[in-house]
Design a protein around this motif. Structure first.
Motif, PDB file in Angstrom:
ATOM      1  N   LEU A   1      33.994  49.881  37.733  1.00  0.00           N
ATOM      2  CA  LEU A   1      35.349  49.654  37.250  1.00  0.00           C
ATOM      3  C   LEU A   1      35.329  48.623  36.135  1.00  0.00           C
ATOM      4  O   LEU A   1      34.647  47.607  36.237  1.00  0.00           O
ATOM      5  N   LYS A   2      36.073  48.891  35.066  1.00  0.00           N
ATOM      6  CA  LYS A   2      36.155  47.919  33.961  1.00  0.00           C
ATOM      7  C   LYS A   2      37.618  47.589  33.718  1.00  0.00           C
ATOM      8  O   LYS A   2      38.434  48.481  33.456  1.00  0.00           O
ATOM      9  N   ILE A   3      37.951  46.307  33.815  1.00  0.00           N
ATOM     10  CA  ILE A   3      39.324  45.841  33.601  1.00  0.00           C
ATOM     11  C   ILE A   3      39.348  45.054  32.294  1.00  0.00           C
ATOM     12  O   ILE A   3      38.540  44.156  32.079  1.00  0.00           O
ATOM     13  N   GLU A   4      40.270  45.433  31.417  1.00  0.00           N
ATOM     14  CA  GLU A   4      40.307  44.869  30.058  1.00  0.00           C
ATOM     15  C   GLU A   4      40.931  43.471  30.039  1.00  0.00           C
ATOM     16  O   GLU A   4      41.754  43.146  30.899  1.00  0.00           O
ATOM     17  N   PRO A   5      40.589  42.666  29.025  1.00  0.00           N
ATOM     18  CA  PRO A   5      41.195  41.337  28.902  1.00  0.00           C
ATOM     19  C   PRO A   5      42.721  41.422  28.803  1.00  0.00           C
ATOM     20  O   PRO A   5      43.248  42.222  28.033  1.00  0.00           O
ATOM     21  N   GLY A   6      43.413  40.606  29.598  1.00  0.00           N
ATOM     22  CA  GLY A   6      44.880  40.559  29.543  1.00  0.00           C
ATOM     23  C   GLY A   6      45.573  41.709  30.233  1.00  0.00           C
ATOM     24  O   GLY A   6      46.802  41.837  30.180  1.00  0.00           O
ATOM     25  N   GLU A   7      44.826  42.563  30.922  1.00  0.00           N
ATOM     26  CA  GLU A   7      45.415  43.752  31.551  1.00  0.00           C
ATOM     27  C   GLU A   7      46.058  43.393  32.894  1.00  0.00           C
ATOM     28  O   GLU A   7      45.594  42.528  33.622  1.00  0.00           O
ATOM     29  N   PHE A   8      47.148  44.096  33.207  1.00  0.00           N
ATOM     30  CA  PHE A   8      47.766  44.010  34.528  1.00  0.00           C
ATOM     31  C   PHE A   8      47.279  45.252  35.275  1.00  0.00           C
ATOM     32  O   PHE A   8      47.671  46.371  34.960  1.00  0.00           O
ATOM     33  N   PHE A   9      46.413  45.055  36.244  1.00  0.00           N
ATOM     34  CA  PHE A   9      45.686  46.167  36.858  1.00  0.00           C
ATOM     35  C   PHE A   9      45.967  46.221  38.357  1.00  0.00           C
ATOM     36  O   PHE A   9      45.952  45.189  39.029  1.00  0.00           O
ATOM     37  N   ALA A  10      46.241  47.405  38.882  1.00  0.00           N
ATOM     38  CA  ALA A  10      46.534  47.558  40.316  1.00  0.00           C
ATOM     39  C   ALA A  10      45.396  48.275  41.037  1.00  0.00           C
ATOM     40  O   ALA A  10      44.823  49.230  40.504  1.00  0.00           O
ATOM     41  N   LEU A  11      45.103  47.796  42.243  1.00  0.00           N
ATOM     42  CA  LEU A  11      44.215  48.518  43.165  1.00  0.00           C
ATOM     43  C   LEU A  11      45.124  49.128  44.219  1.00  0.00           C
ATOM     44  O   LEU A  11      45.781  48.421  44.982  1.00  0.00           O
ATOM     45  N   LEU A  12      45.189  50.445  44.224  1.00  0.00           N
ATOM     46  CA  LEU A  12      46.145  51.170  45.071  1.00  0.00           C
ATOM     47  C   LEU A  12      45.384  52.005  46.087  1.00  0.00           C
ATOM     48  O   LEU A  12      44.390  52.658  45.745  1.00  0.00           O
ATOM     49  N   GLY A  13      45.857  51.996  47.332  1.00  0.00           N
ATOM     50  CA  GLY A  13      45.212  52.825  48.347  1.00  0.00           C
ATOM     51  C   GLY A  13      45.818  52.559  49.708  1.00  0.00           C
ATOM     52  O   GLY A  13      46.531  51.572  49.899  1.00  0.00           O
ATOM     53  N   PRO A  14      45.551  53.432  50.675  1.00  0.00           N
ATOM     54  CA  PRO A  14      46.090  53.233  52.027  1.00  0.00           C
ATOM     55  C   PRO A  14      45.354  52.106  52.748  1.00  0.00           C
ATOM     56  O   PRO A  14      44.352  51.584  52.241  1.00  0.00           O
ATOM     57  N   SER A  15      45.833  51.744  53.934  1.00  0.00           N
ATOM     58  CA  SER A  15      45.148  50.731  54.744  1.00  0.00           C
ATOM     59  C   SER A  15      43.720  51.183  55.006  1.00  0.00           C
ATOM     60  O   SER A  15      43.488  52.361  55.305  1.00  0.00           O
ATOM     61  N   GLY A  16      42.791  50.247  54.890  1.00  0.00           N
ATOM     62  CA  GLY A  16      41.390  50.583  55.177  1.00  0.00           C
ATOM     63  C   GLY A  16      40.662  51.258  54.034  1.00  0.00           C
ATOM     64  O   GLY A  16      39.529  51.710  54.201  1.00  0.00           O
ATOM     65  N   SER A  17      41.288  51.309  52.833  1.00  0.00           N
ATOM     66  CA  SER A  17      40.644  52.009  51.708  1.00  0.00           C
ATOM     67  C   SER A  17      39.607  51.137  51.008  1.00  0.00           C
ATOM     68  O   SER A  17      38.808  51.629  50.219  1.00  0.00           O
ATOM     69  N   GLY A  18      39.649  49.814  51.267  1.00  0.00           N
ATOM     70  CA  GLY A  18      38.694  48.910  50.632  1.00  0.00           C
ATOM     71  C   GLY A  18      39.288  48.082  49.510  1.00  0.00           C
ATOM     72  O   GLY A  18      38.604  47.264  48.898  1.00  0.00           O
ATOM     73  N   LYS A  19      40.605  48.244  49.230  1.00  0.00           N
ATOM     74  CA  LYS A  19      41.200  47.551  48.072  1.00  0.00           C
ATOM     75  C   LYS A  19      41.239  46.031  48.269  1.00  0.00           C
ATOM     76  O   LYS A  19      40.913  45.279  47.352  1.00  0.00           O
ATOM     77  N   SER A  20      41.631  45.566  49.471  1.00  0.00           N
ATOM     78  CA  SER A  20      41.666  44.113  49.713  1.00  0.00           C
ATOM     79  C   SER A  20      40.254  43.539  49.762  1.00  0.00           C
ATOM     80  O   SER A  20      40.022  42.414  49.320  1.00  0.00           O
ATOM     81  N   THR A  21      39.310  44.319  50.287  1.00  0.00           N
ATOM     82  CA  THR A  21      37.911  43.869  50.319  1.00  0.00           C
ATOM     83  C   THR A  21      37.405  43.651  48.896  1.00  0.00           C
ATOM     84  O   THR A  21      36.724  42.661  48.608  1.00  0.00           O
ATOM     85  N   LEU A  22      37.761  44.562  47.984  1.00  0.00           N
ATOM     86  CA  LEU A  22      37.337  44.435  46.593  1.00  0.00           C
ATOM     87  C   LEU A  22      37.972  43.199  45.945  1.00  0.00           C
ATOM     88  O   LEU A  22      37.314  42.458  45.221  1.00  0.00           O
ATOM     89  N   LEU A  23      39.246  42.959  46.240  1.00  0.00           N
ATOM     90  CA  LEU A  23      39.933  41.788  45.672  1.00  0.00           C
ATOM     91  C   LEU A  23      39.275  40.496  46.169  1.00  0.00           C
ATOM     92  O   LEU A  23      39.014  39.579  45.393  1.00  0.00           O
ATOM     93  N   ARG A  24      38.986  40.451  47.469  1.00  0.00           N
ATOM     94  CA  ARG A  24      38.368  39.253  48.057  1.00  0.00           C
ATOM     95  C   ARG A  24      36.941  39.066  47.533  1.00  0.00           C
ATOM     96  O   ARG A  24      36.453  37.942  47.403  1.00  0.00           O
ATOM     97  N   LEU A  25      36.301  40.168  47.225  1.00  0.00           N
ATOM     98  CA  LEU A  25      34.940  40.111  46.666  1.00  0.00           C
ATOM     99  C   LEU A  25      34.985  39.472  45.262  1.00  0.00           C
ATOM    100  O   LEU A  25      34.132  38.666  44.911  1.00  0.00           O
TER     101      LEU A  25
END
Length: 363
Positions: free
Chosen positions: A28-52
């Motif tokens: 995944l590549k997030i650009e400078p200044g971008e407002f980026f969302a990680l979207l998915g159901p419970s248990g999809s890994g999105k919060s784990t990625l944020l905490r990582l």
């Protein structure tokens, strides 16, 4: 206060808890200044990625790059990444001012610098006059603004938001969504937020990534994911979709023939990457379906399907019908206008679909 814009890149990141894979080869590549969302159901890994990204957990494989520097081994406190937690995590015994100043005090900044920066941060979130209150004396929306001020005052490289609006009622969520977007634009700060709410992601993010089962399913703009889902999961999770299972029977120069189980053969425009004959699915949105009485002569350019209404729901702006066509149940949404009678259950109707709105899904 105007902060640096940094890029973030995940390269082949995988993480397991014991034998359970939680993130699988995430790129995944997030650009400078971008407002980026990680979207998915419970248990999809999105919060784990944020905490990582924050450094609260560690991947076993891959690289995590901030402005091309791998920060995988950098401890959380040294990353200069700001995070707003779902429950805001404010100190109840401290005033708003002291909550916001906390990170600067920890960094041993001068008294003048703290006064100036806290004042700016409180002004930014519109809470200057609440500086001497305690969190319990504030509304949920105000508490969230304190949490945001406390995070941006340290001038982080990245801002991470974990389900930031889930504790607010619907009306306040919509208002805070707008405020969050305006604040992010003003600061120009690369921001990543986690949500399971597709409307929240679609209305605020420049781009988003959809995760399921620890796998990145698709990345793109809200309209891109909505109009051109790459697979069944994205079609069903970003918006509502009718998904018809079947098989491609032939592929011509301009069109593709698709045989739907229990319904018959549909013809749709040939996708750029034309699939080989074999199993697949097609998707279309309920609002892209017109519904009329069975005997009406329809526009010849549409795909027409005869069926009968199984159920009808009045939802204010539109009416939602569930229509049985052969062995398949389809959902059709029709805009509501005063004076237009709804179709009753059992009514024999025709559904019309523009071929250009049909999407072939190969996974």
């Amino acid at each position: 206060m105007h902060l640096n814009k940094v890029a973030l890149e995940c390269r082949h990141i995988s993480l397991s808890y014991g034998a359970t894979p939680v993130l699988r080869d995430v790129n995944l590549k997030i650009e400078p200044g971008e407002f980026f969302a990680l979207l998915g159901p419970s248990g999809s890994g999105k919060s784990t990625l944020l905490r990582l990204i924050a450094g609260f957990n560690r991947h076993q494989a891959g690289e995590l790059l901030v402005d091309s520097q791998d920060i995988s081994t950098v401890p959380p406190h040294a990353r200069n990444i700001g995070m707003v937690f779902q429950n805001y995590a404010l100190w109840p015994h401290m005033t708003v001012w002291d909550n916001v100043a906390f990170g600067l005090v920890e960094r041993r900044e001068s008294r003048d610098a703290i006064r100036r920066k806290v004042g700016e941060a409180l002004e930014l979130v519109g809470l200057s006059q609440y500086a001497q209150r305690r969190p319990a004396q504030l509304s949920g929306g105000q508490q969230q603004r304190v949490a945001l001020a406390r995070t941006v005052v340290i001038e982080p490289k990245l801002l991470l938001l974990d389900e930031p609006l889930s504790n607010l009622d619907k009306q306040l969520r919509v208002q805070m969504r707008e405020e969050l977007k305006n604040l992010q634009r003003k600061l120009g700060l690369t921001t990543i937020f986690v949500t399971h709410d597709q409307e929240e992601a679609m209305t605020t993010a420049d781009r988003m990534a959809v995760l399921d089962g620890g796998v990145l399913q698709q990345v793109g703009s809200a309209a891109g994911l909505y109009d051109y889902p790459q697979n069944r999961f994205v079609a069903g999770f970003v918006g509502t979709a009718n998904v018809l299972e079947g098989r491609v029977t032939s592929v011509g120069g301009e069109t593709l023939s698709f045989q739907v189980e229990g319904l018959g053969t549909l013809t749709l425009p040939r996708p750029a990457d034309a699939p080989a004959p074999g199993p697949g699915a097609i998707a279309f949105r309920p609002h892209q379906v017109s519904i009329g009485v069975r005997d009406e002569q329809g526009d010849a350019s549409r795909v027409w399907l005869d069926g009968s209404v199984e159920s009808a729901e009045f939802l204010g702006e539109f009416s939602r019908y569930r229509v049985r066509v052969g062995e398949v149940a389809l959902v059709a949404d029709q805009p509501h206008y005063a004076g237009i009678a709804m179709f009753e259950p059992g009514a024999r109707v025709r559904l019309g679909i523009e071929p250009g709105q049909l999407r072939y899904l190969d996974a």
